[in-house]
Write an enzyme that holds these catalytic residues in place. Sequence first.
Site, PDB file in Angstrom:
ATOM      1  N   GLY A 152     -25.490   2.496  -0.279  1.00 49.06           N
ATOM      2  CA  GLY A 152     -24.444   3.134  -1.092  1.00 49.06           C
ATOM      3  C   GLY A 152     -24.567   2.736  -2.548  1.00 49.06           C
ATOM      4  CG  LEU A 153     -27.592   3.228  -4.311  1.00 45.79           C
ATOM      5  CD1 LEU A 153     -28.889   3.997  -4.376  1.00 45.79           C
ATOM      6  CD2 LEU A 153     -27.784   1.788  -4.760  1.00 45.79           C
ATOM      7  N   GLY A 154     -22.798   4.057  -5.309  1.00 50.78           N
ATOM      8  CA  GLY A 154     -21.737   4.698  -6.083  1.00 50.78           C
ATOM      9  C   GLY A 154     -21.349   3.817  -7.258  1.00 50.78           C
ATOM     10  CG  HIS A 155     -17.611   4.552  -9.269  1.00 54.06           C
ATOM     11  ND1 HIS A 155     -17.292   5.522  -8.355  1.00 54.06           N
ATOM     12  CD2 HIS A 155     -17.456   5.116 -10.484  1.00 54.06           C
ATOM     13  CE1 HIS A 155     -16.931   6.623  -8.994  1.00 54.06           C
ATOM     14  NE2 HIS A 155     -17.026   6.410 -10.287  1.00 54.06           N
ATOM     15  CB  VAL A 156     -19.087  -1.149  -6.435  1.00 54.06           C
ATOM     16  CG1 VAL A 156     -19.327  -2.660  -6.428  1.00 54.06           C
ATOM     17  CG2 VAL A 156     -17.623  -0.858  -6.694  1.00 54.06           C
ATOM     18  N   GLY A 157     -21.985   0.039  -6.167  1.00 52.30           N
ATOM     19  CA  GLY A 157     -23.365  -0.180  -5.706  1.00 52.30           C
ATOM     20  C   GLY A 157     -24.378  -0.060  -6.835  1.00 52.30           C
ATOM     21  CE1 TYR A 158     -27.762   3.038 -11.912  1.00 48.50           C
ATOM     22  CE2 TYR A 158     -25.819   2.416 -13.197  1.00 48.50           C
ATOM     23  CZ  TYR A 158     -27.155   2.769 -13.134  1.00 48.50           C
ATOM     24  OH  TYR A 158     -27.896   2.846 -14.284  1.00 48.50           O
TER      25      TYR A 158
ATOM     26  CE  LYS B 104      -4.438   0.670   0.061  1.00 44.08           C
ATOM     27  NZ  LYS B 104      -5.466  -0.149  -0.563  1.00 44.08           N
TER      28      LYS B 104
HETATM   29  P1  NAD Z   1     -18.156   5.428  -4.439  1.00 38.85           P
HETATM   30  O1  NAD Z   1     -17.551   6.567  -3.699  1.00 38.85           O
HETATM   31  O2  NAD Z   1     -18.357   5.531  -5.902  1.00 38.85           O
HETATM   32  O3  NAD Z   1     -19.585   5.070  -3.785  1.00 38.85           O
HETATM   33  C1  NAD Z   1     -19.859   5.101  -2.435  1.00 38.85           C
HETATM   34  C2  NAD Z   1     -21.310   5.532  -2.300  1.00 38.85           C
HETATM   35  O4  NAD Z   1     -21.707   5.389  -0.951  1.00 38.85           O
HETATM   36  C3  NAD Z   1     -21.549   6.988  -2.693  1.00 38.85           C
HETATM   37  O5  NAD Z   1     -22.636   7.074  -3.586  1.00 38.85           O
HETATM   38  C4  NAD Z   1     -21.849   7.662  -1.356  1.00 38.85           C
HETATM   39  O6  NAD Z   1     -22.725   8.781  -1.481  1.00 38.85           O
HETATM   40  C5  NAD Z   1     -22.489   6.524  -0.601  1.00 38.85           C
HETATM   41  N1  NAD Z   1     -22.497   6.648   0.849  1.00 38.85           N
HETATM   42  C6  NAD Z   1     -21.528   7.131   1.652  1.00 38.85           C
HETATM   43  N2  NAD Z   1     -21.918   7.081   2.938  1.00 38.85           N
HETATM   44  C7  NAD Z   1     -23.158   6.549   2.942  1.00 38.85           C
HETATM   45  C8  NAD Z   1     -24.096   6.247   3.961  1.00 38.85           C
HETATM   46  N3  NAD Z   1     -23.829   6.483   5.256  1.00 38.85           N
HETATM   47  N4  NAD Z   1     -25.287   5.695   3.619  1.00 38.85           N
HETATM   48  C9  NAD Z   1     -25.570   5.459   2.316  1.00 38.85           C
HETATM   49  N5  NAD Z   1     -24.716   5.740   1.305  1.00 38.85           N
HETATM   50  C10 NAD Z   1     -23.534   6.270   1.621  1.00 38.85           C
HETATM   51  O7  NAD Z   1     -17.267   4.160  -4.078  1.00 38.85           O
HETATM   52  P2  NAD Z   1     -17.196   2.754  -4.828  1.00 38.85           P
HETATM   53  O8  NAD Z   1     -16.058   2.754  -5.754  1.00 38.85           O
HETATM   54  O9  NAD Z   1     -18.553   2.367  -5.298  1.00 38.85           O
HETATM   55  O10 NAD Z   1     -16.772   1.820  -3.598  1.00 38.85           O
HETATM   56  C11 NAD Z   1     -17.678   1.537  -2.558  1.00 38.85           C
HETATM   57  C12 NAD Z   1     -16.972   0.736  -1.468  1.00 38.85           C
HETATM   58  O11 NAD Z   1     -16.424  -0.458  -2.038  1.00 38.85           O
HETATM   59  C13 NAD Z   1     -15.793   1.445  -0.802  1.00 38.85           C
HETATM   60  O12 NAD Z   1     -15.732   1.010   0.532  1.00 38.85           O
HETATM   61  C14 NAD Z   1     -14.602   0.910  -1.564  1.00 38.85           C
HETATM   62  O13 NAD Z   1     -13.422   0.980  -0.799  1.00 38.85           O
HETATM   63  C15 NAD Z   1     -15.031  -0.519  -1.803  1.00 38.85           C
HETATM   64  N6  NAD Z   1     -14.394  -1.146  -2.963  1.00 38.85           N
HETATM   65  C16 NAD Z   1     -14.522  -0.592  -4.206  1.00 38.85           C
HETATM   66  C17 NAD Z   1     -13.936  -1.215  -5.293  1.00 38.85           C
HETATM   67  C18 NAD Z   1     -14.067  -0.645  -6.693  1.00 38.85           C
HETATM   68  O14 NAD Z   1     -13.753  -1.356  -7.670  1.00 38.85           O
HETATM   69  N7  NAD Z   1     -14.553   0.580  -6.845  1.00 38.85           N
HETATM   70  C19 NAD Z   1     -13.197  -2.408  -5.130  1.00 38.85           C
HETATM   71  C20 NAD Z   1     -13.102  -2.949  -3.848  1.00 38.85           C
HETATM   72  C21 NAD Z   1     -13.692  -2.311  -2.773  1.00 38.85           C
END
Ligand code: NAD
Length: 355
Positions: free
Chosen positions: A174-180, A78
Site C-alpha cells: 500500500g503506497l497511499g498517503h502514508v505508504g509513499y 468516534k
Molecule cells: P490511502 O488510502 O491513502 O492509501 C492506502 C493505499 O493502499 C492505496 O494506495 C490503495 O490503493 C492501497 N491498497 C489498498 N488495498 C491494497 C492491497 N490489497 N494491496 C496493496 N495495496 C492496497 O490511506 P493512508 O492514509 O495512506 O492510510 C493507510 C492505512 O493507514 C489505513 O489503514 C489507515 O487507516 C491507516 N492510518 C492512516 C493514518 C494517516 O495519517 N493517514 C494514520 C493512522 C492510520
Amino acid sequence: MLKQMENAGLTDLHFGLDPATGLKAIIAIHSTARGPAIGGCRFIHYTREQDAITDALRLARGMSYKAALAGLPHGGGKAVIIKPEGAFDRAALMQAFGRMVDQLGGRYITAMDSGTEVSDMDAIETTTRFVSCTSASGDPSPHTSLGVFEGIKAAVMHQLGKDSLAGLSIAIQGLGHVGYALAQRLHQAGVQLYVADIERERTDRCVREFNARAVATEAIYDTGADIFSPCGLGATLNSDTIPRLNCRIVAGCANNQLATDEDGNRLRQRGILYVPDYVLNAGGLIHVAMHHAGRSANERDAKIRGIAATLTHLFAEADRTGQSVHHVADLHAESLLQAAGEVQLTHQHQEVQHA
Ligand code: NAD
C-alpha cells in the site's frame, strides 16, 4: 444497546438527527478520564443503522488506547455519520454535525476518518471549535509516516541489534498517503524496497523515484524482505498470509492489521516481532491533537519520535513476561486509563469537598 455499550466499555453514546439536512449521526465516547475524547468521523453508506452504531462502538475504545500510549491528554471517541442516499447539501450536513459536536461542550473533538475530507472539517469548524484536521492543521499522513519510521528503527534495534536501517529490505503493502511518505524516508535511509499497490501508477512511481522493486499485490507476502510493512487496508495478517512471511519484523501504518487476536500469537510463534499498529501509527493523532492544543511543531515532533521509546519499553516488557507485544500494549493502555480514572475521581472528590 446498553449491554453493547457496556461490552465496548463506553461512557456515553449520542444520537443526532437533523431532518433539514439529512443528518443521522452517532458519537460514541469511550473515555474522558485523561482529557476530552478525540477521534475521527466516518461518513459512509450503511445498509443498516445498527451497523453504523456498531462501528462507532467498536472504534471508540481503540482511540482511547492509542491516545493513552501516545501520552496525549485525551480519551477516545468516534463519530459516524450515515451517508444519505440521493442528493444532499454536504456543507450544510457537516455544519449540522458540528452543532451536535458543539452541544457536547468539548467532551469530544472530531477529526477526519474514512469518507471525510479537510473541506468537511472546515465546514464543521463554522459551527464548533471542537474539530481538528481543518485546512489550518493540514494532512496528518507525513506525521504518521515519521512515527512509523522511528518505530521501525526501534524494532530493528530490538530484534536485529542494528542501529541503522541501511542495507535492510522492507516490503511495503500500500503506497497511499502514508505508504509513499514512508517509502521516501526508508529509501533515504538506505533501505531496499519491495512495493505493491492495487493502483499500478503508485508502484511505478516508487520504482522510478526510490529504485524500488515492484511486486504483484498477492506476492508481497513472499518477498523474503527483512520487514513486512502493511500500509493499505486492515486484517491482512491472517492464517493464510502469516505462514508465507519470511521476515523478522511486521511494522506498518494500517489500522487493525491482525485479522484476529490469535494472529498476533501466530506471528510471535514464528519468531516475528509484531509492532502494534495503534502504537506505531499514532503520529497523525499526535499531530492533530497538538495542533488543536496550539503546541509547537518541535514539541509535536519530539512526541512523535517518542513512539520509539514507548515501543522499546513494550518490547522489553513482552520479553520479560513472555507475552506478545500487542497484548502488553493493551494492558499498558488499560492501566494508564485506569490510573487516570482514579486521578479524575480523586480530583472530583476534592472539588466536591471544596464546594
Ligand atoms: P490511502 O488510502 O491513502 O492509501 C492506502 C493505499 O493502499 C492505496 O494506495 C490503495 O490503493 C492501497 N491498497 C489498498 N488495498 C491494497 C492491497 N490489497 N494491496 C496493496 N495495496 C492496497 O490511506 P493512508 O492514509 O495512506 O492510510 C493507510 C492505512 O493507514 C489505513 O489503514 C489507515 O487507516 C491507516 N492510518 C492512516 C493514518 C494517516 O495519517 N493517514 C494514520 C493512522 C492510520
